[in-house]
Design an enzyme around this catalytic site. Structure first.
Site, mmCIF file in Angstrom:
data_model
loop_
_atom_site.group_PDB
_atom_site.id
_atom_site.type_symbol
_atom_site.label_atom_id
_atom_site.label_comp_id
_atom_site.label_asym_id
_atom_site.label_seq_id
_atom_site.Cartn_x
_atom_site.Cartn_y
_atom_site.Cartn_z
ATOM 1 N N HIS A 229 0.862 -1.199 0.000
ATOM 2 C CA HIS A 229 0.000 0.000 0.000
ATOM 3 C C HIS A 229 0.889 1.236 0.000
ATOM 4 C CE1 HIS A 229 -3.356 2.588 0.624
ATOM 5 N NE2 HIS A 229 -3.701 2.298 1.860
ATOM 6 N N HIS A 270 -2.425 -2.329 -9.717
ATOM 7 C CA HIS A 270 -3.388 -1.692 -8.814
ATOM 8 C C HIS A 270 -4.640 -2.565 -8.781
ATOM 9 C CE1 HIS A 270 -5.931 1.355 -6.964
ATOM 10 N NE2 HIS A 270 -4.823 1.956 -6.625
ATOM 11 N N ASP A 328 2.700 5.466 -6.887
ATOM 12 C CA ASP A 328 3.953 5.349 -6.127
ATOM 13 C C ASP A 328 5.185 5.244 -7.012
ATOM 14 O OD1 ASP A 328 1.818 3.598 -4.164
ATOM 15 O OD2 ASP A 328 2.999 5.230 -3.321
#
Ligand code: SDX
Length: 392
Positions: A229, A270, A328
């Site tokens: 995460h 994702h 990210d």
């Protein structure tokens, strides 16, 4: 439903909750905050204006925005005894451990006069958290590096104030590069909210029990820490450093495809996006702006990242599994270029995401949601007799 979106019955039964804050279309790579596309907000808005939007549901008028900024600015300091709190940690403790503890401890200062059924109290708690997160994050860093903490400077903008508290010292006047301050503000904005992700769902579940908002946000921070995460931005840098040179990329791509190898391409894939994460596109543009400003376009890690992204986007395995770079992938590279150490990346993610967490908490409490109680599919023994230890 409600004449706005219609869902197939199958989806409705799996939905965790109703929410009007953020909408994601994973297939099309769409992310809307209260109806505004993330790329438009990243270009035309800033983090604090988007905080107002997420929390209150509408963009502020000029007067509302000035009043909001003033209130946030006036809440940036933390109780003086928080300085002792950090002294309780070993200086090498992971900044996320300190952040988790520090935010949870805010309950001790504000818990008593907080009635969560009172909307004004909920908004005050939300403003306090938005205001204090950068100060606490900078305190985590300063304790880590053994430097004195700088108090917030109320003449500065939100991101500018944070960077000054991070890198300034009492020894000299610290001027924040406006390009880096804008990039930092955009990183906060791009992390602001993302519907029912793991950490937001944790905050909602914790809040459904009536726990105070500071404790709920601490629970969200704990959940965000995981590498699957929010810890992924730190893991992306570790991965790029492990790859080391562009020549090694192909071998790592093969490792990521090998089902028997636990290695995954960090910053890729994702649960919801089966197209480009719209935040990754903005983050990549910001990355180019920061590297151009710093004159480090040829940074080896950036070159590895760009080549890795190109190869992965063309590789049939990733194309078939719809694995694209996520938020990210580039955020860590930008933060490293700004001078933020990798173990602070997820702390920065938590600062940006606080407004999303607290907006969902506020929405859920105002909806009068009952305590969450997920059920399970039991796979254990049916009832059976106890066997005395002498007979086992
Ligand atoms: C965030 O929920 C949110 O919104 C989160 C977030 C937010 O803003 O809150 O967007 C922030 O957490 C972004 C994700 C950051 N994490 C990473 O970058 C870590 C690397 N990514 C993977 O761990 C993974 O992609 C997840 C955890 C993000 C999603 O995992 P899923 O749900 O298992 O992914 P999937 O079901 O789409 O996987 C499909 C297939 C699987 O293979 P099969 O079982 O079909 O054989 O693709 C594989 C996965 O094993 N796969 C990967 C991969 N990600 C998925 N293979 C190699 N590298 C990867 N990165």
């Amino acid at each position: 439903r409600n004449g706005f979106f219609t869902y197939d019955p199958g989806f409705v039964s799996t939905a965790a909750c109703d929410s009007a804050i953020t909408y994601i279309d994973g297939g099309k790579g769409v992310l809307l905050h209260r109806g505004f596309p993330i790329d438009v907000l990243a270009e035309k808005s800033d983090y604090l204006e988007s905080c107002y939007l997420l929390l209150h549901g509408e963009l502020p008028t000029a007067e509302e925005y000035e009043a909001f900024k003033r209130t946030i600015t006036n809440h940036t300091m933390v109780h003086e005894s928080m300085h002792q709190f950090f002294e309780g940690f070993h200086h090498n403790a992971h900044p996320m451990a300190k952040m988790c503890g520090a935010v949870g401890s805010l309950s001790a200062f504000y818990h008593d006069d907080l009635d969560i059924t009172n909307e004004k109290h909920r908004i005050t708690a939300a403003y306090r958290l938005i205001a204090k997160m950068p100060t606490l994050a900078a305190m985590c860093y300063k304790h880590h590096v053994g430097q004195p903490v700088l108090y917030p400077d109320n003449s500065l903008g939100y991101a500018e104030n944070f960077l000054r508290m991070m890198f300034g010292t009492p020894c000299e006047d610290y001027k924040v590069n406006p390009i880096l301050a804008k990039a930092m503000d955009r990183i906060f904005l791009l992390h602001a909210d993302h519907e029912q992700n793991a950490s937001t769902s944790t905050v909602r579940l914790a809040g459904s029990s009536g726990a105070n908002p500071y404790a709920c946000i601490a629970a969200g921070i704990a959940t965000l820490w995981g590498p699957a995460h929010g810890g992924a931005n730190e893991a992306v840098l570790q991965m790029l450093e492990e790859i080391g040179t562009e020549d090694n990329i192909d071998a790592y791509i093969e490792k990521a495809k090998d089902k028997n190898d636990p290695f995954r391409l960090m910053g890729f894939g994702h649960r919801v996006y089966k197209n480009f994460d719209p935040r990754a596109r903005v983050m990549k543009k910001t990355c180019d702006e920061v590297f151009a400003e710093l004159g480090v376009e040829n940074d080896p890690l950036l070159r590895i990242a760009k080549r890795l992204e190109k190869i992965a986007l063309e590789d049939p395995y990733f194309v078939e599994k719809k694995l694209y770079p996520n938020v990210d992938f580039y955020s860590g590279i930008i933060m490293k270029a700004i001078g933020i150490p990798t173990d602070m990346f997820t702390v920065i993610f938590a600062v940006g995401r606080t407004v999303g967490w607290i907006s969902h908490w506020h929405e859920m409490i105002s909806q009068g949601t009952r305590i969450g109680r997920p059920r399970q599919l039991y796979t254990g023994y049916a009832e059976r007799d106890y066997v005395e230890v002498k007979d086992r």
